[in-house]
Motif scaffolding. Structure first.
Motif, PDB file in Angstrom:
ATOM      1  N   ASN A   1       6.216  -6.531  86.379  1.00 27.32           N
ATOM      2  CA  ASN A   1       4.918  -6.145  86.932  1.00 27.32           C
ATOM      3  C   ASN A   1       5.127  -5.496  88.299  1.00 27.32           C
ATOM      4  O   ASN A   1       5.403  -6.158  89.289  1.00 27.32           O
ATOM      5  CB  ASN A   1       4.004  -7.373  87.055  1.00 27.32           C
ATOM      6  N   ARG A   2       4.984  -4.176  88.341  1.00 27.10           N
ATOM      7  CA  ARG A   2       5.325  -3.404  89.538  1.00 27.10           C
ATOM      8  C   ARG A   2       4.477  -3.814  90.749  1.00 27.10           C
ATOM      9  O   ARG A   2       5.014  -4.006  91.846  1.00 27.10           O
ATOM     10  CB  ARG A   2       5.156  -1.912  89.245  1.00 27.10           C
TER      11      ARG A   2
ATOM     12  N   ASN B   1      14.760  -4.355  81.095  1.00 26.51           N
ATOM     13  CA  ASN B   1      15.727  -4.220  82.180  1.00 26.51           C
ATOM     14  C   ASN B   1      15.455  -2.998  83.050  1.00 26.51           C
ATOM     15  O   ASN B   1      15.618  -3.055  84.272  1.00 26.51           O
ATOM     16  CB  ASN B   1      17.155  -4.198  81.626  1.00 26.51           C
ATOM     17  N   MET B   2      15.018  -1.905  82.444  1.00 31.18           N
ATOM     18  CA  MET B   2      14.670  -0.728  83.242  1.00 31.18           C
ATOM     19  C   MET B   2      13.516  -1.038  84.190  1.00 31.18           C
ATOM     20  O   MET B   2      13.536  -0.643  85.362  1.00 31.18           O
ATOM     21  CB  MET B   2      14.299   0.431  82.313  1.00 31.18           C
ATOM     22  N   ARG B   3      12.514  -1.749  83.688  1.00 33.09           N
ATOM     23  CA  ARG B   3      11.364  -2.064  84.536  1.00 33.09           C
ATOM     24  C   ARG B   3      11.739  -3.038  85.651  1.00 33.09           C
ATOM     25  O   ARG B   3      11.336  -2.862  86.810  1.00 33.09           O
ATOM     26  CB  ARG B   3      10.223  -2.627  83.681  1.00 33.09           C
ATOM     27  N   ILE B   4      12.507  -4.074  85.320  1.00 31.80           N
ATOM     28  CA  ILE B   4      12.940  -5.041  86.333  1.00 31.80           C
ATOM     29  C   ILE B   4      13.694  -4.330  87.459  1.00 31.80           C
ATOM     30  O   ILE B   4      13.379  -4.472  88.646  1.00 31.80           O
ATOM     31  CB  ILE B   4      13.833  -6.129  85.694  1.00 31.80           C
TER      32      ILE B   4
ATOM     33  N   PHE C   1       5.978  -5.374  94.298  1.00 31.12           N
ATOM     34  CA  PHE C   1       5.771  -4.722  95.595  1.00 31.12           C
ATOM     35  C   PHE C   1       5.065  -5.659  96.570  1.00 31.12           C
ATOM     36  O   PHE C   1       5.404  -5.706  97.756  1.00 31.12           O
ATOM     37  CB  PHE C   1       4.979  -3.426  95.414  1.00 31.12           C
ATOM     38  N   ALA C   2       4.078  -6.414  96.065  1.00 33.02           N
ATOM     39  CA  ALA C   2       3.347  -7.339  96.933  1.00 33.02           C
ATOM     40  C   ALA C   2       4.268  -8.445  97.441  1.00 33.02           C
ATOM     41  O   ALA C   2       4.216  -8.817  98.628  1.00 33.02           O
ATOM     42  CB  ALA C   2       2.170  -7.945  96.166  1.00 33.02           C
ATOM     43  N   TYR C   3       5.113  -8.969  96.562  1.00 39.61           N
ATOM     44  CA  TYR C   3       6.037 -10.038  96.965  1.00 39.61           C
ATOM     45  C   TYR C   3       7.044  -9.532  97.994  1.00 39.61           C
ATOM     46  O   TYR C   3       7.323 -10.197  99.001  1.00 39.61           O
ATOM     47  CB  TYR C   3       6.759 -10.588  95.732  1.00 39.61           C
ATOM     48  N   MET C   4       7.575  -8.338  97.757  1.00 39.52           N
ATOM     49  CA  MET C   4       8.576  -7.795  98.677  1.00 39.52           C
ATOM     50  C   MET C   4       7.961  -7.531 100.055  1.00 39.52           C
ATOM     51  O   MET C   4       8.601  -7.768 101.092  1.00 39.52           O
ATOM     52  CB  MET C   4       9.168  -6.513  98.113  1.00 39.52           C
ATOM     53  N   ALA C   5       6.725  -7.052 100.062  1.00 39.67           N
ATOM     54  CA  ALA C   5       6.047  -6.808 101.339  1.00 39.67           C
ATOM     55  C   ALA C   5       5.770  -8.117 102.073  1.00 39.67           C
ATOM     56  O   ALA C   5       5.765  -8.158 103.306  1.00 39.67           O
ATOM     57  CB  ALA C   5       4.735  -6.062 101.090  1.00 39.67           C
TER      58      ALA C   5
END
Length: 331
Positions: A62-63, A102-105, A67-71
């Protein structure tokens, strides 16, 4: 527009060195075979802020969530050890899942890392990225020089894409991201499922079950003559940290022992470690697979690292762990 030759941080040429033990260090896939070993290693080395999320807590496919977690956590370092993995049967039965998942991860984690200026990323792949008939031992420059093994080509293509992704970040943004390709790994938190596991954990389960039930014999596939290289996950974790502190370059680095054994030899050792007293039989009507798969680890040796855990010691530790966790391990 020219490419930067040397990776840099804030415009300054990057020189590998000791990582900041107080910085946030995100291990993607921290519950898996490799990820859990890396967490153990980092904590033992004094890293104070090692973080991770289970797949139930954070779906890396889930993109927006990634992104939210990394931020939120703003890591300085990342090891990308998360992946959908499986044996020959799983890979050949579900190639779409292995490619797409795997590509999405990878894409989500690496793109989010770039968006948050993560200084140092180590992307972990697999030795299956190399051509099926690569010259042995397999050098890093064998990548993309021949056809892949058809039974796991979808997974291999995903991992190759991850290598190229890290290389592209180095070229376009100058960040000192690296990638490492391990040989066959084993150890605590492996997958011991009868249908989804790789050869070594499958053999451990088979021989341990036979030892417990007092079976007269164990039957394995093939002739037992193919040669394989095995590396304990704790050695892999040690190598990853070493590379992050001592290596910087665009090429992926093979991580292994530099030695191999036959499947027959590994089966005999596992039989001895588990206490199996019966006979081992070989069903030669079943396929053997690739005759040999051994990595050239000279680049790793040049970076100053060699494997420390012998196969005998590693198997004894893994069998002991398996027996302690047999009722709770993942299927």
């Amino acid at each position: 527009m020219g490419h930067r030759v040397t990776a840099a941080v804030d415009g300054v040429a990057y020189t590998p060195g000791e990582l900041d033990r107080d910085a946030t260090f995100y291990v993607a896939g921290h519950r898996g075979l490799v990820g859990s070993a890396i967490v153990r290693k980092l904590e033992a080395e004094g890293f104070a802020h090692v973080v991770g999320k289970t797949s139930a807590e954070l779906d890396l496919k889930n993109r927006d969530d990634v992104f939210a977690y990394m931020a939120e956590i703003k890591p300085r370092y990342i090891v990308l050890a998360a992946a959908k993995v499986g044996g020959i049967l799983a890979n050949s039965t579900y190639p779409v899942d292995f490619l797409s998942d795997n590509m999405r991860i990878q894409t989500n984690v690496l793109d989010a890392a770039l968006a948050n200026d993560v200084e140092r990323v180590a992307f972990l792949g697999s030795s299956c990225i190399y051509p099926k008939f690569a010259e042995q031992p397999i050098r890093e420059d064998s990548l993309l020089t021949g056809h892949l093994e058809p039974t796991n080509d979808a997974y291999a293509i995903a991992k190759i894409a991850g290598i190229l992704h890290t290389q592209a970040v180095r070229r376009q943004y100058g960040l000192p991201w690296i990638s490492a390709m391990p040989t066959n790994l084993y150890g605590p938190n492996d997958n011991f499922s009868p249908k989804g596991s790789h050869v070594l954990p499958a053999l451990i389960r088979r021989y341990d079950d036979a030892a417990k039930t007092g079976a007269d014999s164990v039957t394995n596939w093939g002739t037992g003559t193919p040669r394989r290289e095995f590396l304990h996950s704790d050695d892999m974790a040690d190598a990853v940290l070493h590379l992050m502190e001592h290596y910087d370059g665009p090429d992926q680095v093979n991580v292994g022992t530099g030695t191999d054994v036959t499947i027959r030899e590994i089966a005999e050792t596992i039989g001895q470690v588990t206490g199996f007293a019966g006979e081992t039989e070989w069903d030669t009507t079943k396929p053997d697979g690739t005759p040999q798969k051994l990595l050239d680890v000279s680049k790793l040796a040049e970076a100053g690292w060699m494997a420390k855990i012998s196969l005998q010691e590693g198997l004894e530790r893994t069998v002991a762990w398996y027996r302690d966790h047999v009722d709770t391990i993942r299927e």
